[in-house]
Scaffold this motif. Structure first.
Motif, PDB file in Angstrom:
ATOM      1  N   ARG A  17       0.839  -1.209   0.000  1.00  0.00           N
ATOM      2  CA  ARG A  17       0.000   0.000   0.000  1.00  0.00           C
ATOM      3  C   ARG A  17       0.872   1.256   0.000  1.00  0.00           C
ATOM      4  NH1 ARG A  17      -5.151   1.523   1.205  1.00  0.00           N
ATOM      5  NH2 ARG A  17      -5.816  -0.610   1.497  1.00  0.00           N
ATOM      6  N   ASN A  21       0.874   4.016  -2.955  1.00  0.00           N
ATOM      7  CA  ASN A  21       0.490   5.367  -2.551  1.00  0.00           C
ATOM      8  C   ASN A  21       1.635   6.352  -2.772  1.00  0.00           C
ATOM      9  OD1 ASN A  21      -1.494   7.160  -1.300  1.00  0.00           O
ATOM     10  ND2 ASN A  21      -0.021   7.279   0.380  1.00  0.00           N
ATOM     11  N   GLU A  32      -4.559  10.854  -7.038  1.00  0.00           N
ATOM     12  CA  GLU A  32      -4.953  10.175  -5.804  1.00  0.00           C
ATOM     13  C   GLU A  32      -6.290   9.458  -5.924  1.00  0.00           C
ATOM     14  OE1 GLU A  32      -3.577  11.831  -1.743  1.00  0.00           O
ATOM     15  OE2 GLU A  32      -3.898  13.609  -3.010  1.00  0.00           O
ATOM     16  N   LEU A  35      -6.207   5.662  -6.550  1.00  0.00           N
ATOM     17  CA  LEU A  35      -5.691   4.716  -5.553  1.00  0.00           C
ATOM     18  C   LEU A  35      -6.647   3.574  -5.215  1.00  0.00           C
ATOM     19  CD1 LEU A  35      -3.697   7.125  -3.225  1.00  0.00           C
ATOM     20  CD2 LEU A  35      -2.782   5.329  -4.704  1.00  0.00           C
TER      21      LEU A  35
END
Length: 129
Positions: A17, A21, A32, A35
């Motif tokens: 993750r 990210n 973003e 994601l």
């Protein structure tokens, strides 16, 4: 995608993750919103899946769009070469992605290399780029 995000087979979910990210946010904060779709694609689900209630076709379309946006944005930093082999064995989702990507190549610094047997056909052979 695992190679792009440098995800190793031994990475735990938190590490995977963080890698996804970090790469996305470093690339461009406006990405973003991709994601959740990237996490879902890579099997990184922590707690309740935020996309569990999203229609399957919509989720697939947004996932493909997320991958395309990442590649096109990365091509602004450096030219990219994307390779797909043996398209004669391609699955439907990958074909949809290639169709989506091919429509966006005209302005990108991205070289798409594909190989396939003569029986395979695609819709982008009329593209001049």
């Amino acid at each position: 995608m695992q190679g792009y995000f440098k995800i190793a087979s031994g990475d735990d979910e938190r590490t995977r993750r963080e890698k996804v990210n970090g790469k996305v946010v470093t690339l461009d904060r406006t990405l973003e919103d991709t994601l959740p779709y990237l996490f879902n694609l890579l099997g990184i689900v922590e707690g309740d899946d935020p996309l569990a209630q999203v229609d399957g076709q919509l989720k697939k379309r947004r996932t493909l769009e997320a991958i395309k946006r990442i590649l096109l944005r990365e091509s602004l930093n450096q030219p990219l070469m994307v390779i797909f082999e043996d398209l004669h064995w391609i699955d439907e989702a990958t074909q949809e992605f290639l169709n989506l990507l091919a429509d966006s190549l005209g302005t990108a610094k991205l070289l798409l290399l594909v190989n396939y047997r003569p029986e395979y056909s695609h819709k982008w052979n009329s593209k001049t780029y």
